[in-house]
Motif scaffolding. Sequence first.
Motif, short mmCIF file in Angstrom:
data_model
loop_
_atom_site.label_atom_id
_atom_site.label_comp_id
_atom_site.label_asym_id
_atom_site.label_seq_id
_atom_site.Cartn_x
_atom_site.Cartn_y
_atom_site.Cartn_z
N ASP A 1 0.72 43.26 14.51
CA ASP A 1 0.14 42.23 13.61
C ASP A 1 1.57 41.42 13.20
N MET A 2 1.61 40.20 13.34
CA MET A 2 2.73 39.08 12.81
C MET A 2 2.76 39.03 11.51
N GLY A 3 1.84 39.65 10.81
CA GLY A 3 1.76 39.39 9.28
C GLY A 3 3.11 39.86 8.54
N GLY A 4 3.34 39.26 7.53
CA GLY A 4 4.51 40.01 6.67
C GLY A 4 5.92 39.31 6.85
N LEU A 5 6.10 38.91 8.04
CA LEU A 5 7.54 38.01 8.29
C LEU A 5 7.71 37.02 7.30
N VAL A 6 8.87 36.74 6.75
CA VAL A 6 8.93 35.89 5.76
C VAL A 6 9.69 34.67 6.31
N MET A 7 9.24 33.48 6.03
CA MET A 7 9.78 32.21 6.79
C MET A 7 10.87 31.83 5.80
N GLN A 8 11.53 30.62 6.27
CA GLN A 8 12.60 30.12 5.57
C GLN A 8 12.30 29.68 4.36
N ASP A 9 11.13 29.10 4.06
CA ASP A 9 10.60 28.39 3.04
C ASP A 9 10.18 29.39 1.83
N GLY A 10 10.10 30.76 2.24
CA GLY A 10 9.92 31.84 1.36
C GLY A 10 8.52 32.25 1.32
N SER B 1 5.40 34.03 3.73
CA SER B 1 5.16 34.83 4.68
C SER B 1 3.84 34.94 5.53
N VAL B 2 3.88 35.22 6.86
CA VAL B 2 2.70 35.20 7.42
C VAL B 2 1.57 36.22 7.04
N SER B 3 0.55 35.53 7.08
CA SER B 3 -0.56 36.30 6.41
C SER B 3 -0.97 37.53 7.59
N PHE B 4 -1.40 38.74 6.92
CA PHE B 4 -1.81 39.77 7.76
C PHE B 4 -3.08 39.41 8.34
N GLY B 5 -3.53 40.18 9.18
CA GLY B 5 -5.03 40.12 9.69
C GLY B 5 -5.41 38.74 10.45
N ASP C 1 -10.47 50.20 19.33
CA ASP C 1 -9.78 49.19 19.59
C ASP C 1 -10.60 47.84 19.24
N VAL C 2 -11.80 47.79 20.10
CA VAL C 2 -12.51 46.60 19.76
C VAL C 2 -12.97 46.70 18.47
N ALA C 3 -13.45 47.52 17.70
CA ALA C 3 -14.05 47.61 16.34
C ALA C 3 -12.64 47.05 15.30
N ILE C 4 -11.26 47.43 15.58
CA ILE C 4 -10.38 46.86 14.92
C ILE C 4 -10.23 45.47 14.95
N LEU C 5 -10.12 44.94 16.48
CA LEU C 5 -10.23 43.59 16.47
C LEU C 5 -11.48 42.57 15.91
N LYS C 6 -12.46 43.18 15.87
CA LYS C 6 -13.66 42.51 15.37
C LYS C 6 -13.67 42.62 13.98
N ASN C 7 -13.31 43.58 13.47
CA ASN C 7 -13.55 44.01 11.97
C ASN C 7 -12.38 43.51 11.29
#
Length: 318
Positions: free
Chosen positions: A49-58, A60-64, A79-85
């Motif tokens: 997940d790209m979520g949690g990474l903090v940007m320079q403006d303070g 962060s990328v949303s999870f999910g 895996d499909v269930a994770i991606l869909k749900n």
Amino acid sequence: MTNITLGRFAAAIICAASVCTACASDSEDSPVNQQERVIKFEGIENGRDMGGLVMQDGRSVSFGKLVRSANLSEATDADVAILKNRYQLTDVFDFRFEAEEAAAPDRIIEGVTYTQLSTLPASFLAAAGTGIASSGKIDTRDLGALLMQFAFNPQMQAMAKQLYPAIVTEPQSQSYYGEFLRGVLKAKGGVLWHCSQGKDRAGWAAAFVLAALGASREVIVQDFDLSNESYAAKVEALSSQLRDKAKQQSADGTTTADTNAAIAFIKAMIGVSRENFEATLDLIDQKYGSMSQYMENQLGFSKEEQLQLRNKYLTNTK
């Protein structure tokens, strides 16, 4: 080195990286716990997940919302269930070229739009075509054997080192990455992108997403480098085989090359080359002025679109 041999190498090492002697991850220094980002798929490698990474403006990328991974050919029902749900997936971007996709097609998930954008540079695609024609197929199950065969070859190492610069300077690759960014902006639900192993071409896609969202260079590099953790076991297994082979050659008196260099090649090819990635970021600055200018002028992703992307995917919650 014949064109057929070079083609076989390109066809199998479609996610190649350069030789690197310093591929250890710095993830412990990241401002976010990287383990929180790992997605424990059953049949999909290198997912996070790209979520949690903090940007320079303070912010962060949303999870999910944004996922990078290897291909979806062996995705399980779980895996499909994770991606869909969890991600409410609506869009998948596949950076493989046609023959790669045909050899290991993605699992089709109902309601998801699939977009194929082959960002492999034309020179590598042409070489890969030669390899496919000579063998009639791509069989990446033989990847380890091919790497063992080419590990000591300076020409193969040089070819691998050219991949990242070619990706960022090839006009077609630039066009496709720009199309990808606009697709991420327009997506109505979760977005996943991948190549074959989810490390090089998908890694550059992640770098461009993060750059558009306002990430520092440090954050961009650390995310790219995390693929080394995903493939650490495979790297060690092949490295062990290579050491055994070198010992046998030494006993036979047939050693002809530097074993350490060969192991470094294996590490970079199965994982990613942080060294080459950072050198190519420098190339972007030198050739195009800055990453910001590159995004706008080469990828065609305007400042206004970048602001829209930030409003869509960033949150004030850290």
